[in-house]
Design an enzyme around this catalytic site. Structure first.
Site, mmCIF file in Angstrom:
data_model
loop_
_atom_site.group_PDB
_atom_site.id
_atom_site.type_symbol
_atom_site.label_atom_id
_atom_site.label_comp_id
_atom_site.label_asym_id
_atom_site.label_seq_id
_atom_site.Cartn_x
_atom_site.Cartn_y
_atom_site.Cartn_z
ATOM 1 N N VAL A 82 0.855 -1.195 0.000
ATOM 2 C CA VAL A 82 0.000 0.000 0.000
ATOM 3 C C VAL A 82 0.888 1.242 0.000
ATOM 4 C CG1 VAL A 82 -1.794 1.269 1.231
ATOM 5 C CG2 VAL A 82 -1.809 -1.237 1.239
ATOM 6 N N SER A 83 0.638 2.141 -0.940
ATOM 7 C CA SER A 83 1.407 3.386 -0.980
ATOM 8 C C SER A 83 0.628 4.455 -1.727
ATOM 9 C CB SER A 83 2.767 3.181 -1.655
ATOM 10 O OG SER A 83 2.617 3.019 -3.065
ATOM 11 N N ARG A 91 -5.622 13.474 -1.093
ATOM 12 C CA ARG A 91 -6.548 13.658 -2.205
ATOM 13 C C ARG A 91 -7.546 12.508 -2.308
ATOM 14 N NH1 ARG A 91 -3.099 15.942 -7.397
ATOM 15 N NH2 ARG A 91 -1.581 17.227 -6.258
ATOM 16 N N GLY A 92 -7.593 11.679 -1.280
ATOM 17 C CA GLY A 92 -8.534 10.577 -1.284
ATOM 18 C C GLY A 92 -8.031 9.312 -1.947
ATOM 19 N N VAL A 93 -6.738 9.267 -2.313
ATOM 20 C CA VAL A 93 -6.219 8.097 -3.015
ATOM 21 C C VAL A 93 -6.257 6.860 -2.114
ATOM 22 C CG1 VAL A 93 -4.194 7.083 -4.136
ATOM 23 C CG2 VAL A 93 -4.775 9.488 -4.543
ATOM 24 N N THR A 95 -8.037 6.330 0.599
ATOM 25 C CA THR A 95 -9.418 5.961 0.911
ATOM 26 C C THR A 95 -10.052 5.201 -0.243
ATOM 27 O OG1 THR A 95 -9.674 7.856 2.392
ATOM 28 C CG2 THR A 95 -11.691 6.869 1.521
ATOM 29 N N SER A 118 3.137 0.190 8.185
ATOM 30 C CA SER A 118 4.350 0.991 8.284
ATOM 31 C C SER A 118 4.166 2.088 9.333
ATOM 32 C CB SER A 118 4.690 1.612 6.927
ATOM 33 O OG SER A 118 3.600 2.382 6.437
ATOM 34 N N GLU A 119 2.940 2.604 9.430
ATOM 35 C CA GLU A 119 2.588 3.608 10.430
ATOM 36 C C GLU A 119 1.255 3.200 11.051
ATOM 37 O OE1 GLU A 119 3.776 7.867 9.255
ATOM 38 O OE2 GLU A 119 3.371 6.887 7.330
ATOM 39 N N TYR A 123 -4.402 3.032 9.872
ATOM 40 C CA TYR A 123 -5.423 2.082 9.459
ATOM 41 C C TYR A 123 -6.608 1.949 10.400
ATOM 42 C CZ TYR A 123 -2.239 0.926 5.738
ATOM 43 O OH TYR A 123 -1.425 1.002 4.633
ATOM 44 N N PHE A 409 4.579 -9.622 5.105
ATOM 45 C CA PHE A 409 4.156 -9.890 3.730
ATOM 46 C C PHE A 409 3.899 -8.590 2.993
ATOM 47 C CE2 PHE A 409 0.591 -10.369 6.684
ATOM 48 C CZ PHE A 409 -0.319 -9.442 6.208
#
Length: 409
Positions: A82-83, A91-93, A95, A118-119, A123, A409
């Site tokens: 996920v990035s 910008r809602g990417v 979400t 990662s942070e 989540y 993973f």
């Protein structure tokens, strides 16, 4: 721009993965590492957000089966890769990726989604709760010892090339997977992950080493590690970094740990990811000189509350009505009656009055048995509506072994 994700095409993988690498600092992975993740990527479960032909967001999922309390292997989407490009934050990417992904997971009938973060702050708003923790340690083996167990007679330890005993080690790993919640069965291709050994990942240590424990010629345990030689004016001061260790009997387990503690020319064993209830803590002569640490590991999301709660068993009989709030996946919102015990469970919608009120995030945190509902209530995250329901549910949700994710993973 549009933030509508689309499914990854195989020929887009290099651009998609380069977007991920840039988001995580821009350092290119070793070729063998990159090749493994390419082979493991399920492109049909991978999503990208594109603008003017450029990838600006990524997310993927692996099709896992994860052990839950009671030993069942439950389908779970292993959320990964996920990035969001730094040029397209807020910008809602993310979400849009989470929205599409959880809709897809639901459509596939998987009751759970899991990830390593990662942070960790990211989540929770998507309904993930911290379901497992991992134990770390830095053990001063010049001052900490382990006893020899009586059943160690008859054991033999031998060095082996990791690749040459891969089948034996994977068979031992598969035997322990059903015993501990949070462990993931390794499907085809995943047996390569524990052997991945790029030079940049060794921390200056040796190539991956393996020692196998055998009883009557039958493998009963193994340890894989790196050894980093070092000398000071006072003498050798090498560091052993444990990669993984599994055993199917206590004597082999203890013998492997003592082997690591007793390696010549070393004085430190570094442990990065073990279960929080790992037994070596109760064998060492001085736990204080083992410098224990803990951090979050697997984040758990109930995609289908009813199916997820019915998929596991419970330590004691439980009959409780949860009033669940799930803003991101509203199909879970409402009251659910869970009835179960150590033999099985059912969970269905109900109009009965609630006993406990909580969000789906708290259910995810408690699901594998490592975080108590009572502790979450003390933090103000679970509300007891019917007196006594909290204590009974807390006991029922517990696990004999602490949940644990052995590798990322």
């Amino acid at each position: 721009m549009t933030t509508e994700p689309r499914v990854l095409r195989p020929d887009d993988w290099d651009v998609w993965y380069a977007t991920l690498e840039r988001a995580f600092g821009g350092l290119a992975e070793a070729p063998e590492e990159r090749e493994l993740w390419r082979a493991l990527t399920e492109t049909e479960r991978s999503l990208g957000v594109w603008e003017d032909g450029r990838c600006v967001g990524t997310a993927g999922a692996f099709s896992f089966r994860m052990t839950v309390p009671g030993g069942a292997a439950v389908p779970a989407a292993g959320v990964t890769m996920v990035s969001v490009a730094a040029t397209h934050r807020r910008r809602g990417v993310l979400t849009s990726l989470m929205r599409r992904q959880l809709d897809d997971v639901r459509a596939l009938g998987e009751p759970l989604a899991v990830l390593t973060a990662s942070e960790p702050a990211i989540y929770g708003r998507f309904g993930y709760g911290i379901g497992t923790y991992q134990l770390g340690a830095t053990v001063d083996t010049s001052r900490v010892t382990l006893p020899r167990l009586p059943d160690e007679d008859g054991l033999r330890l031998r060095f082996a090339e990791p690749a040459e005993v891969r089948v034996e080690c994977e068979a031992l790993y598969a035997r322990v997977v059903p015993e501990r919640p949070g462990m993931i069965a390794r499907g085809p291709g995943w047996e390569r992950l524990p052997l991945l050994d790029p030079e940049g990942g060794r921390g200056g240590g040796s190539p991956l080493q393996c020692v196998l424990a055998e009883r009557d010629g039958v493998p009963v345990g193994y340890a894989r590690y790196h050894n980093k030689p070092s000398w000071e004016a006072q003498g050798p001061n090498g560091v052993v970094t444990l990669r993984d260790l599994e055993a199917v009997e206590p004597a082999a387990y203890a013998a492997l740990w003592r082997f690591l503690f007793d390696l010549d020319l070393t004085s430190t064993v570094v442990v990065r990811n073990r279960p929080v209830d790992d037994a070596w803590q109760y064998l060492v002569s001085d736990v204080r000189r083992s410098l224990l640490t803990s951090r979050d590991s697997l984040h758990v999301r109930l995609v289908d509350v009813g199916a997820a709660l019915a998929a596991r068993t419970y330590r004691t009989p439980v009959d409780v009505v949860f009033d669940v709030v799930d803003a991101f996946c509203p199909w879970n919102t409402g009251r659910w009656r869970l009835s179960g015990d150590a033999e099985g469970a059912v969970c269905a919608r109900t109009e009965d009055p609630a006993d406990l009120r909580l969000s789906v995030r708290e259910l995810g945190a408690a699901y594998l048995g490592g975080t108590g509902l009572g502790a979450l209530a003390a933090a103000g995250r679970v509300t007891e509506v019917r007196a006594g329901a909290l204590a009974r549910a807390t006991t029922a949700f517990g696990s004999d072994l602490a949940p644990w994710l052995p590798h990322g993973f």
